[in-house]
Design an enzyme around this catalytic site. Sequence first.
Site, mmCIF file in Angstrom:
data_model
loop_
_atom_site.group_PDB
_atom_site.id
_atom_site.type_symbol
_atom_site.label_atom_id
_atom_site.label_comp_id
_atom_site.label_asym_id
_atom_site.label_seq_id
_atom_site.Cartn_x
_atom_site.Cartn_y
_atom_site.Cartn_z
ATOM 1 N N ASP A 30 0.856 -1.192 0.000
ATOM 2 C CA ASP A 30 0.000 0.000 0.000
ATOM 3 C C ASP A 30 0.893 1.244 0.000
ATOM 4 O O ASP A 30 1.898 1.313 0.701
ATOM 5 C CB ASP A 30 -0.916 -0.014 1.233
ATOM 6 C CG ASP A 30 -2.058 0.972 1.097
ATOM 7 O OD1 ASP A 30 -3.220 0.527 0.961
ATOM 8 O OD2 ASP A 30 -1.803 2.200 1.116
ATOM 9 N N ASN A 87 -12.856 -3.266 2.589
ATOM 10 C CA ASN A 87 -13.815 -2.179 2.740
ATOM 11 C C ASN A 87 -14.795 -2.253 1.576
ATOM 12 O O ASN A 87 -14.382 -2.355 0.421
ATOM 13 C CB ASN A 87 -13.093 -0.831 2.762
ATOM 14 C CG ASN A 87 -12.211 -0.670 3.987
ATOM 15 O OD1 ASN A 87 -12.606 -1.061 5.089
ATOM 16 N ND2 ASN A 87 -11.027 -0.126 3.811
ATOM 17 N N GLY A 93 -15.785 3.203 3.836
ATOM 18 C CA GLY A 93 -14.697 4.052 3.368
ATOM 19 C C GLY A 93 -13.940 3.509 2.175
ATOM 20 O O GLY A 93 -12.767 3.843 1.977
ATOM 21 N N GLN A 94 -14.603 2.693 1.373
ATOM 22 C CA GLN A 94 -13.931 2.176 0.164
ATOM 23 C C GLN A 94 -13.606 3.339 -0.776
ATOM 24 O O GLN A 94 -14.507 4.051 -1.215
ATOM 25 C CB GLN A 94 -14.815 1.155 -0.565
ATOM 26 C CG GLN A 94 -14.109 0.545 -1.778
ATOM 27 C CD GLN A 94 -14.967 -0.470 -2.533
ATOM 28 O OE1 GLN A 94 -16.118 -0.729 -2.172
ATOM 29 N NE2 GLN A 94 -14.401 -1.039 -3.590
ATOM 30 N N HIS A 100 -10.175 -5.103 -3.451
ATOM 31 C CA HIS A 100 -8.846 -5.315 -2.869
ATOM 32 C C HIS A 100 -8.976 -5.747 -1.429
ATOM 33 O O HIS A 100 -9.812 -5.257 -0.684
ATOM 34 C CB HIS A 100 -7.978 -4.062 -2.984
ATOM 35 C CG HIS A 100 -8.619 -2.814 -2.446
ATOM 36 N ND1 HIS A 100 -9.572 -2.122 -3.156
ATOM 37 C CD2 HIS A 100 -8.465 -2.160 -1.287
ATOM 38 C CE1 HIS A 100 -9.970 -1.081 -2.445
ATOM 39 N NE2 HIS A 100 -9.315 -1.081 -1.300
ATOM 40 N N LEU A 101 -8.121 -6.667 -1.069
ATOM 41 C CA LEU A 101 -8.079 -7.192 0.288
ATOM 42 C C LEU A 101 -6.827 -6.604 0.953
ATOM 43 O O LEU A 101 -5.729 -6.728 0.418
ATOM 44 C CB LEU A 101 -8.012 -8.716 0.188
ATOM 45 C CG LEU A 101 -8.104 -9.573 1.435
ATOM 46 C CD1 LEU A 101 -8.627 -10.935 1.050
ATOM 47 C CD2 LEU A 101 -6.751 -9.713 2.065
ATOM 48 N N HIS A 102 -7.023 -5.925 2.080
ATOM 49 C CA HIS A 102 -5.884 -5.376 2.823
ATOM 50 C C HIS A 102 -5.320 -6.476 3.723
ATOM 51 O O HIS A 102 -6.065 -7.104 4.488
ATOM 52 C CB HIS A 102 -6.325 -4.226 3.743
ATOM 53 C CG HIS A 102 -6.865 -3.019 3.050
ATOM 54 N ND1 HIS A 102 -6.131 -1.861 2.887
ATOM 55 C CD2 HIS A 102 -8.082 -2.752 2.510
ATOM 56 C CE1 HIS A 102 -6.866 -0.948 2.274
ATOM 57 N NE2 HIS A 102 -8.067 -1.464 2.033
HETATM 58 P P1 5GP Z 1 -9.802 1.421 0.423
HETATM 59 O O1 5GP Z 1 -10.032 2.606 1.341
HETATM 60 O O2 5GP Z 1 -10.454 1.628 -0.926
HETATM 61 O O3 5GP Z 1 -10.147 0.125 1.069
HETATM 62 O O4 5GP Z 1 -8.242 1.370 0.224
HETATM 63 C C1 5GP Z 1 -7.561 1.859 -0.879
HETATM 64 C C2 5GP Z 1 -6.100 1.710 -0.548
HETATM 65 O O5 5GP Z 1 -5.352 1.864 -1.728
HETATM 66 C C3 5GP Z 1 -5.576 2.775 0.436
HETATM 67 O O6 5GP Z 1 -5.013 2.119 1.573
HETATM 68 C C4 5GP Z 1 -4.554 3.548 -0.376
HETATM 69 O O7 5GP Z 1 -3.439 3.963 0.387
HETATM 70 C C5 5GP Z 1 -4.175 2.564 -1.467
HETATM 71 N N1 5GP Z 1 -3.772 3.161 -2.724
HETATM 72 C C6 5GP Z 1 -4.450 4.112 -3.431
HETATM 73 N N2 5GP Z 1 -3.808 4.412 -4.565
HETATM 74 C C7 5GP Z 1 -2.698 3.628 -4.596
HETATM 75 C C8 5GP Z 1 -1.629 3.492 -5.540
HETATM 76 O O8 5GP Z 1 -1.563 4.145 -6.578
HETATM 77 N N3 5GP Z 1 -0.665 2.579 -5.239
HETATM 78 C C9 5GP Z 1 -0.680 1.837 -4.097
HETATM 79 N N4 5GP Z 1 0.326 0.989 -3.904
HETATM 80 N N5 5GP Z 1 -1.677 1.935 -3.196
HETATM 81 C C10 5GP Z 1 -2.668 2.829 -3.437
#
Ligand code: 5GP
Length: 114
Positions: A30, A87, A93-94, A100-102
């Site tokens: 991330d 998310n 907060g997506q 995507h899975l964190h």
């Molecule tokens: P969400 O809030 O949608 O679950 O998480 C999106 C995640 O994607 C965030 O943790 C954010 O830091 C990450 N992210 C957004 N844009 C990029 C990118 O261009 N590259 C990488 N490696 N991570 C990203």
Amino acid sequence: MEDCIFCRIGKREIESMVVYEDREVIAFRDINPQAPVHILVIPKKHVAGVNDLGTEDQTLAGRLILVAQKVARQEGIARNGYRLVINSGEDAGQAVHHLHLHLLGGRKMKWPPG
Ligand code: 5GP
Ligand code: ZN
């Protein structure tokens, strides 16, 4: 989805720190890590989110967890523990509308999450 940032990462059109890749799945660090280990595991195919998964995606959805398991071992956090988060939608907060899975680990996590 030409303008989807995660589709572009999957096609290696945008640079990222890739830690795992196969034909269907890619995992990368991330850009704004919330823990010492913070990796995103995504399908290469565009799926906007959990709500958009179909029954035909059953194997793919399961594979995201198995890749997270493999990467957790690779990163040395499997024994101490880690958290997997997806998310889904506005209340969660997506921010990126490509599934995507964190994988978060390397520190103690709080519960309940914020
Ligand atoms: P969400 O809030 O949608 O679950 O998480 C999106 C995640 O994607 C965030 O943790 C954010 O830091 C990450 N992210 C957004 N844009 C990029 C990118 O261009 N590259 C990488 N490696 N991570 C990203
Ligand atoms: Zn996409």
